[in-house]
Motif scaffolding. Structure first.
Motif, PDB file in Angstrom:
ATOM      1  N   ASP A 254       0.813  -1.214   0.000  1.00  0.00           N
ATOM      2  CA  ASP A 254       0.000   0.000   0.000  1.00  0.00           C
ATOM      3  C   ASP A 254       0.847   1.265   0.000  1.00  0.00           C
ATOM      4  O   ASP A 254       0.362   2.343   0.328  1.00  0.00           O
ATOM      5  N   GLY A 255       2.120   1.150  -0.367  1.00  0.00           N
ATOM      6  CA  GLY A 255       2.980   2.324  -0.375  1.00  0.00           C
ATOM      7  C   GLY A 255       2.590   3.289  -1.483  1.00  0.00           C
ATOM      8  O   GLY A 255       2.364   2.894  -2.625  1.00  0.00           O
ATOM      9  N   LEU A 256       2.508   4.572  -1.141  1.00  0.00           N
ATOM     10  CA  LEU A 256       2.171   5.612  -2.106  1.00  0.00           C
ATOM     11  C   LEU A 256       3.440   6.410  -2.386  1.00  0.00           C
ATOM     12  O   LEU A 256       3.960   7.103  -1.510  1.00  0.00           O
ATOM     13  N   ALA A 257       3.968   6.298  -3.609  1.00  0.00           N
ATOM     14  CA  ALA A 257       5.216   6.966  -3.978  1.00  0.00           C
ATOM     15  C   ALA A 257       4.919   8.066  -4.992  1.00  0.00           C
ATOM     16  O   ALA A 257       4.136   7.867  -5.925  1.00  0.00           O
ATOM     17  N   TRP A 258       5.554   9.226  -4.802  1.00  0.00           N
ATOM     18  CA  TRP A 258       5.341  10.333  -5.735  1.00  0.00           C
ATOM     19  C   TRP A 258       6.594  11.177  -5.861  1.00  0.00           C
ATOM     20  O   TRP A 258       7.547  11.051  -5.074  1.00  0.00           O
ATOM     21  N   LEU A 259       6.596  12.022  -6.879  1.00  0.00           N
ATOM     22  CA  LEU A 259       7.720  12.914  -7.143  1.00  0.00           C
ATOM     23  C   LEU A 259       7.254  14.346  -6.939  1.00  0.00           C
ATOM     24  O   LEU A 259       6.249  14.772  -7.524  1.00  0.00           O
ATOM     25  N   GLN A 260       7.967  15.081  -6.109  1.00  0.00           N
ATOM     26  CA  GLN A 260       7.689  16.498  -5.872  1.00  0.00           C
ATOM     27  C   GLN A 260       8.689  17.306  -6.689  1.00  0.00           C
ATOM     28  O   GLN A 260       9.907  17.167  -6.501  1.00  0.00           O
ATOM     29  N   LEU A 261       8.179  18.148  -7.591  1.00  0.00           N
ATOM     30  CA  LEU A 261       9.057  18.867  -8.515  1.00  0.00           C
ATOM     31  C   LEU A 261       9.148  20.346  -8.172  1.00  0.00           C
ATOM     32  O   LEU A 261       8.168  20.972  -7.777  1.00  0.00           O
ATOM     33  N   ASN A 262      10.347  20.873  -8.305  1.00  0.00           N
ATOM     34  CA  ASN A 262      10.566  22.315  -8.285  1.00  0.00           C
ATOM     35  C   ASN A 262      11.090  22.683  -9.670  1.00  0.00           C
ATOM     36  O   ASN A 262      12.280  22.524  -9.949  1.00  0.00           O
ATOM     37  N   ARG A 263      10.207  23.142 -10.531  1.00  0.00           N
ATOM     38  CA  ARG A 263      10.579  23.374 -11.927  1.00  0.00           C
ATOM     39  C   ARG A 263      11.539  24.544 -12.065  1.00  0.00           C
ATOM     40  O   ARG A 263      12.295  24.620 -13.029  1.00  0.00           O
ATOM     41  N   ASP A 264      11.520  25.474 -11.130  1.00  0.00           N
ATOM     42  CA  ASP A 264      12.432  26.616 -11.205  1.00  0.00           C
ATOM     43  C   ASP A 264      13.877  26.196 -10.953  1.00  0.00           C
ATOM     44  O   ASP A 264      14.799  26.635 -11.631  1.00  0.00           O
ATOM     45  N   SER A 265      14.077  25.321  -9.953  1.00  0.00           N
ATOM     46  CA  SER A 265      15.434  24.893  -9.608  1.00  0.00           C
ATOM     47  C   SER A 265      15.834  23.592 -10.292  1.00  0.00           C
ATOM     48  O   SER A 265      17.003  23.203 -10.251  1.00  0.00           O
ATOM     49  N   GLY A 266      14.857  22.900 -10.890  1.00  0.00           N
ATOM     50  CA  GLY A 266      15.157  21.631 -11.529  1.00  0.00           C
ATOM     51  C   GLY A 266      15.353  20.483 -10.559  1.00  0.00           C
ATOM     52  O   GLY A 266      15.908  19.448 -10.927  1.00  0.00           O
ATOM     53  N   GLN A 267      14.850  20.630  -9.331  1.00  0.00           N
ATOM     54  CA  GLN A 267      15.047  19.593  -8.309  1.00  0.00           C
ATOM     55  C   GLN A 267      13.839  18.664  -8.236  1.00  0.00           C
ATOM     56  O   GLN A 267      12.699  19.079  -8.440  1.00  0.00           O
ATOM     57  N   VAL A 268      14.132  17.411  -7.921  1.00  0.00           N
ATOM     58  CA  VAL A 268      13.100  16.392  -7.750  1.00  0.00           C
ATOM     59  C   VAL A 268      13.282  15.751  -6.389  1.00  0.00           C
ATOM     60  O   VAL A 268      14.383  15.320  -6.040  1.00  0.00           O
ATOM     61  N   THR A 269      12.204  15.698  -5.617  1.00  0.00           N
ATOM     62  CA  THR A 269      12.223  15.011  -4.326  1.00  0.00           C
ATOM     63  C   THR A 269      11.327  13.787  -4.425  1.00  0.00           C
ATOM     64  O   THR A 269      10.160  13.895  -4.824  1.00  0.00           O
ATOM     65  N   LEU A 270      11.874  12.630  -4.102  1.00  0.00           N
ATOM     66  CA  LEU A 270      11.095  11.392  -4.079  1.00  0.00           C
ATOM     67  C   LEU A 270      10.503  11.210  -2.688  1.00  0.00           C
ATOM     68  O   LEU A 270      11.204  11.363  -1.680  1.00  0.00           O
ATOM     69  N   GLN A 271       9.216  10.884  -2.638  1.00  0.00           N
ATOM     70  CA  GLN A 271       8.562  10.701  -1.351  1.00  0.00           C
ATOM     71  C   GLN A 271       7.695   9.463  -1.376  1.00  0.00           C
ATOM     72  O   GLN A 271       7.157   9.075  -2.420  1.00  0.00           O
ATOM     73  N   CYS A 272       7.550   8.848  -0.217  1.00  0.00           N
ATOM     74  CA  CYS A 272       6.768   7.623  -0.105  1.00  0.00           C
ATOM     75  C   CYS A 272       6.141   7.565   1.282  1.00  0.00           C
ATOM     76  O   CYS A 272       6.765   7.964   2.270  1.00  0.00           O
ATOM     77  N   VAL A 273       4.884   7.088   1.348  1.00  0.00           N
ATOM     78  CA  VAL A 273       4.180   6.973   2.625  1.00  0.00           C
ATOM     79  C   VAL A 273       3.189   5.824   2.517  1.00  0.00           C
ATOM     80  O   VAL A 273       2.634   5.574   1.444  1.00  0.00           O
ATOM     81  N   PRO A 274       2.952   5.080   3.592  1.00  0.00           N
ATOM     82  CA  PRO A 274       1.913   4.047   3.552  1.00  0.00           C
ATOM     83  C   PRO A 274       0.527   4.685   3.475  1.00  0.00           C
ATOM     84  O   PRO A 274       0.286   5.732   4.084  1.00  0.00           O
ATOM     85  N   VAL A 275      -0.376   4.069   2.736  1.00  0.00           N
ATOM     86  CA  VAL A 275      -1.759   4.529   2.702  1.00  0.00           C
ATOM     87  C   VAL A 275      -2.535   3.965   3.883  1.00  0.00           C
ATOM     88  O   VAL A 275      -3.349   4.654   4.499  1.00  0.00           O
ATOM     89  N   ASN A 276      -2.268   2.729   4.232  1.00  0.00           N
ATOM     90  CA  ASN A 276      -2.960   2.068   5.335  1.00  0.00           C
ATOM     91  C   ASN A 276      -2.306   2.461   6.660  1.00  0.00           C
ATOM     92  O   ASN A 276      -1.299   1.880   7.072  1.00  0.00           O
ATOM     93  N   LEU A 277      -2.888   3.459   7.330  1.00  0.00           N
ATOM     94  CA  LEU A 277      -2.317   3.921   8.594  1.00  0.00           C
ATOM     95  C   LEU A 277      -2.729   3.035   9.764  1.00  0.00           C
ATOM     96  O   LEU A 277      -2.063   3.039  10.796  1.00  0.00           O
TER      97      LEU A 277
END
Length: 522
Positions: A254-277
């Motif tokens: 149930d892991g939820l993985a996504w990419l957070q983008l900063n288009r101005d700086s060109g940076q990508v942050t990878l993030q992941c969190v369980p959906v089933n708390l």
């Protein structure tokens, strides 16, 4: 028994104060005292207006100070100063026992029998580590011993608190640390990161600047872990955050993985969190009895849906009714407006807003206009600024006495406790989480995979809670709310929303009484 003692002390205190600010003080105080005596957990919903005023806190502070044993009180940092400098010293003058009160992020000592006030971040971090699920930051798993009764105030934000603590992020520094951990594979790690960044920026722009990791991006991350597993160092050399990410990303269904983008700086942050708390939080609730206090966490008095989401087993539940003499709103929801997804909606809602800004309240009290859609928020803000000048502010905290604040839901949730109570609140659309938000879409997909009613179990409860908290400042002064989303009149869940907002005086047309003071003035 402690219930009788607390009842008597609190009644005397309230009489000395001259007036009871909340009709349920004594009932709630007895319930909290009973939970302390029996060690039985409880979930109490005070109502959004009572929570906004904070007037219910006496009901748990009195039994907490009278109780002879140790207690942990978990509540947001912003409330600490008010309790420590005002409410607790005042109560201690009337309580016949001496109770030590500490503020901190860990238990003072093995022999401590007092009241420890701490933050949700410190408590959750320690509890997750104690159950083997923490990230290893901000505390020790032994910071809070087992079996100490814990009162948690501000339960409405618990899901967000838990998700924040469980979210694992990979940022620039983490990639650097990974290269240092595997020096012979720095070039491969760098090349793979470049490919991942390139894929991330192929996503079309959206207002949330985040995107669920698609199959190709997930494959790249899997390749990275497979590559490192084949090295002589194996996965044992992984930095802790990379181990945590791997556990949530690869080992949990149930892991939820996504990419957070900063288009101005060109940076990508990878993030992941369980959906089933529930799976994560279940062991934490078993470590100690808890008294959970929230404003409006579930429309059901038994809070069945909310308890399932957080893994809470059977416990005492009570939802207090609002005070009809002090709380309530005048609600206007016109039945002629287009639906929010139509092309005519923006022009129609602007015309409605212009008419509402002629009400007398807007002359000497702030007006708040809540707009969930970012492009529409900018459009309304710019058009109204051209017509009303500097009175109009878009998500700024410097608001004039007759100012007009155009804001999104998140901004208002943070600012509403510091803003002068509005005379008029205009809600353009219901705060139903948008499926255009990848994080919302990911959670909806989780419910769909399990063939569950994702709207009734996730989207609608989130909207109800957000709406109740948003109107609390207006309900506290029996003010006026205009809800311009016609779904409330034509969708099956509209009745549920109206029942949740009670007590209300509801009209589908603009009541002449709303305009009467203005006409008299003219």
């Amino acid at each position: 028994m402690i219930e009788a003692e607390v009842h008597q002390l609190l009644r005397q205190f309230l009489r000395h104060q001259g007036a009871s600010q909340w009709p349920h003080h004594l009932t709630m105080a007895r319930l909290v005292a009973r939970a302390l005596r029996l060690g039985r957990s409880a979930l109490l919903q005070t109502g959004s207006t009572a929570a906004y005023r904070g007037r219910y806190r006496l009901s748990y502070l009195m039994p907490a100070l009278v109780w002879p044993g140790p207690i942990v009180l978990v509540l947001p940092q912003a409330i600490h100063q008010q309790l420590v400098q005002n409410e607790i010293p005042t109560l201690l003058q009337t309580v016949p026992t001496i109770k030590s009160v500490h503020v901190g992020d860990h238990w003072p000592s093995e022999t401590f029998q007092g009241l420890l006030i701490t933050t949700p971040e410190a408590w959750l971090s320690a509890q997750l580590q104690a159950t083997g699920q923490g990230h290893g930051y901000g505390g020790s798993g032994h910071a809070f011993p087992r079996d100490i009764v814990t009162i948690i105030d501000g339960l409405d934000a618990m899901v967000d608190w838990v998700r924040h603590e469980l979210t694992c992020s990979l940022e620039d520094e983490d990639w650097h640390q990974l290269g240092l951990a595997y020096p012979s594979h720095q070039a491969s790690i760098r090349d793979l990161r470049v490919r991942l960044t390139h894929l991330a920026f192929q996503h079309p722009d959206n207002p949330y600047s985040c995107y669920l990791a698609d199959a190709e991006e997930r494959d790249l991350l899997s390749q990275l872990y497979d590559l490192l597993a084949e090295t002589p160092l194996g996965l044992e050399a992984l930095p802790h955050v990379w181990q945590q990410f791997r556990q949530q990303f690869l080992e949990q269904d149930d892991g939820l993985a996504w990419l957070q983008l900063n288009r101005d700086s060109g940076q990508v942050t990878l993030q992941c969190v369980p959906v089933n708390l529930a799976e994560m939080m279940g062991p934490i609730w078993q470590r100690q009895p808890v008294v959970l206090i929230g404003a409006a966490v579930d429309e059901d008095p038994r809070a069945e849906n909310y308890r399932q989401r957080l893994g809470l087993e059977d416990l005492t539940c009570l939802r207090f009714t609002p005070d009809r003499h002090q709380d309530g709103i005048l609600l206007y929801s016109p039945d002629r407006l287009p639906m929010p997804n139509s092309h005519e909606f923006s022009n129609a809602v602007l015309q409605e807003i212009r008419g509402l800004l002629q009400l007398p309240e807007t002359r000497h009290q702030p007006t708040v206009i809540l707009v969930g859609d970012n492009p529409l928020k900018a459009q309304i803000g710019s058009i109204l600024a051209a017509e009303y000048g500097s009175r109009v502010q878009v998500e700024r905290s410097e608001l004039a006495e007759n100012g007009i604040l155009v804001a999104g839901w998140e901004f208002w949730q943070d600012y509403r406790l510091r803003c002068p109570p509005p005379g008029l609140l205009i809600v353009t659309t219901l705060p139903i989480p948008s499926l255009e938000n990848p994080l919302v879409a990911g959670q909806v997909a989780y419910y769909k995979r399990r063939r569950q009613d994702w709207f009734r179990l996730f989207l609608l409860p989130a909207a109800l809670q957000t709406l109740q908290l948003a109107i609390a400042p207006i309900s506290a002064r029996q003010g006026k709310v205009a809800l311009l989303d016609n779904r409330i009149n034509h969708r099956s869940y509209g009745r549920t929303i109206l029942e949740t907002l009670n007590p209300i005086t509801h009209s589908n047309y603009l009541d002449p009484n709303w305009l009467a003071p203005m006409n008299q003035a003219l």
